[in-house]
Design an enzyme around this catalytic site. Structure first.
Site, PDB file in Angstrom:
ATOM      1  N   GLY A  38      42.224  48.673  37.889  1.00 42.57           N
ATOM      2  CA  GLY A  38      43.420  49.164  37.192  1.00 42.57           C
ATOM      3  C   GLY A  38      43.722  50.587  37.634  1.00 42.57           C
ATOM      4  O   GLY A  38      43.032  51.140  38.491  1.00 42.57           O
ATOM      5  N   TYR A 153      32.750  35.317  39.794  1.00 41.55           N
ATOM      6  CA  TYR A 153      33.915  35.346  38.902  1.00 41.55           C
ATOM      7  C   TYR A 153      33.926  34.091  38.026  1.00 41.55           C
ATOM      8  O   TYR A 153      33.977  34.168  36.797  1.00 41.55           O
ATOM      9  CB  TYR A 153      35.183  35.423  39.750  1.00 41.55           C
ATOM     10  CG  TYR A 153      36.461  35.526  38.965  1.00 41.55           C
ATOM     11  CD1 TYR A 153      36.785  36.688  38.271  1.00 41.55           C
ATOM     12  CD2 TYR A 153      37.379  34.472  38.941  1.00 41.55           C
ATOM     13  CE1 TYR A 153      37.977  36.797  37.564  1.00 41.55           C
ATOM     14  CE2 TYR A 153      38.576  34.581  38.248  1.00 41.55           C
ATOM     15  CZ  TYR A 153      38.870  35.743  37.562  1.00 41.55           C
ATOM     16  OH  TYR A 153      40.051  35.848  36.860  1.00 41.55           O
ATOM     17  N   LYS A 157      33.227  33.928  33.948  1.00 43.44           N
ATOM     18  CA  LYS A 157      34.274  33.474  33.021  1.00 43.44           C
ATOM     19  C   LYS A 157      33.776  32.274  32.213  1.00 43.44           C
ATOM     20  O   LYS A 157      34.059  32.155  31.019  1.00 43.44           O
ATOM     21  CB  LYS A 157      35.546  33.106  33.803  1.00 43.44           C
ATOM     22  CG  LYS A 157      36.243  34.299  34.445  1.00 43.44           C
ATOM     23  CD  LYS A 157      37.042  35.086  33.421  1.00 43.44           C
ATOM     24  CE  LYS A 157      37.810  36.245  34.014  1.00 43.44           C
ATOM     25  NZ  LYS A 157      38.560  37.018  33.002  1.00 43.44           N
ATOM     26  N   THR A 183      48.900  34.624  38.255  1.00 43.71           N
ATOM     27  CA  THR A 183      49.971  35.419  37.658  1.00 43.71           C
ATOM     28  C   THR A 183      50.425  36.465  38.684  1.00 43.71           C
ATOM     29  O   THR A 183      49.607  36.951  39.456  1.00 43.71           O
ATOM     30  CB  THR A 183      49.439  36.093  36.377  1.00 43.71           C
ATOM     31  OG1 THR A 183      48.849  35.078  35.558  1.00 43.71           O
ATOM     32  CG2 THR A 183      50.545  36.781  35.598  1.00 43.71           C
TER      33      THR A 183
END
Ligand code: UDP
Length: 320
Positions: A38, A153, A157, A183
């Site tokens: 981020g 990953y 999850k 997305t």
């Protein structure tokens, strides 16, 4: 007094849109992010809009340091988004990805429980691995390589889903699990390595579009505003899930490349590169459950979403 949300990964691509929408809806928001994928620039405008109601905490979620600052407030909901999400990012940060998807999830689940807040977990279509059924329904258990490169990953999850469900069963914890499908949209890093950010940057800069494999593998891209609306609908509901959130408009990777070239009017060619290991061949969400239980469905079609994304990327090509 307004409602307050904790958003982990709130300075990330989807997280920053979620924080913005919550603030627009007059929530107070505390965001925890270590800025590994981020960026402060994703939320700097929110400090201005949100005034005192927006507090960013720069901290690694999987270490407990953030808890003393975040713990000064009451919460209605915790949205747990923190994780690298782009394959090149999580392949470059395998241990961090496992850590935030295990210890980070545990700490945020415990935090939500102590604050009597609902916990919404953002899982992924990757829990289905390279799926053997199509489109993917929530009842499908998946086809995941537990020791392959993507497992850092996928299995983090899956572990987080298991932990969330175990606490729900054992402690009656109020939880909801969303499985997010690919997305895209504004604030994706131009260099984050995912298919649409790569293609748009390449087409805008006149470079060849890098199609991995023969481009016949499919994805079903969902525009970020639709995804955020889906997450908010799940947050407002009492649904445990898991529930798929995504846009069932499926396209091959090669079709995506040609759509991007056509919309931009680019002179770029297409270059074929090797397919990454364990790359899923077909991916498309069955969203019947989300439609039925959340009254949610995506509103932005692929062409319109790509146009908006391309417009944004034109002004943001200098990001890393
Ligand atoms: N891909 C591609 N070219 C790129 C980046 C990705 O052909 O420059 C392919 C990738 O192999 C996969 C699909 O596009 O089949 C989606 O990849 P992405 O990294 O966006 O996310 P994934 O769905 O694999 O997590």
């Amino acid at each position: 007094m307004s409602s307050r949300a904790l958003v982990t990964g709130g300075a990330g691509f989807i997280g920053s849109h979620l924080c913005a929408k919550l603030l627009e809806d007059e929530w107070s928001v505390v965001c925890v992010d270590d800025l590994s994928t981020g960026s402060s620039s994703n939320v700097s405008h929110l400090e201005h809009i949100g005034g005192d109601s927006f507090l960013p905490i720069i901290s690694d979620l999987s270490k407990p340091e953030w808890i003393s600052t975040a713990g000064r407030y009451d919460y209605d909901i915790v949205y747990h988004l923190a994780s690298a999400a782009s394959p090149p990012d999580y392949l470059a940060m395998p241990l961090e990805t496992l850590s935030v998807g295990s210890t980070g999830t545990l700490l945020s689940l415990e935090f939500a429980y102590e604050h009597e807040a609902r916990f919404v977990y953002t899982s992924t279509s990757e829990v289905y691995g390279d799926p053997l059924i199509h489109p993917q329904v929530e009842s499908y258990w998946g086809n995941v390589n537990p020791v392959g490169p993507r497992s850092v990953y996928d299995e983090a999850k899956r572990f987080s889903e298991a932990l969330t469900m175990a606490r729900h069963r054992k402690l009656g914890q109020n939880v909801g699990i969303a499985r997010l499908f690919n997305t895209y949209g504004p604030r994706m890093r131009p260099g984050d390595g995912r298919v649409l950010s790569n293609f748009v940057v390449q087409a805008l800069t006149g470079k060849p579009l890098t199609v991995y494999g023969d481009g016949s593998q499919t994805r079903s891209p969902c525009y970020v505003s639709d995804m955020v609306d889906g997450l908010l609908s799940l947050g407002r509901s009492d649904m445990t899930g898991p529930v798929n959130l995504g846009n069932p408009q499926e396209a091959t990777v090669l079709e995506l490349a040609h759509m991007v070239i056509e919309i931009i009017g680019s002179e770029s060619s297409v270059e074929f590169l090797p397919l990454p290991e364990d790359d899923p061949k077909r991916r498309c969400p069955d969203i019947s459950l989300a439609r039925e239980r959340l009254g949610w469905q995506p509103l932005v079609d692929l062409h319109t979403g790509l146009e908006m994304f391309i417009d944004w990327m034109k002004g943001n090509l200098d990001g890393e």
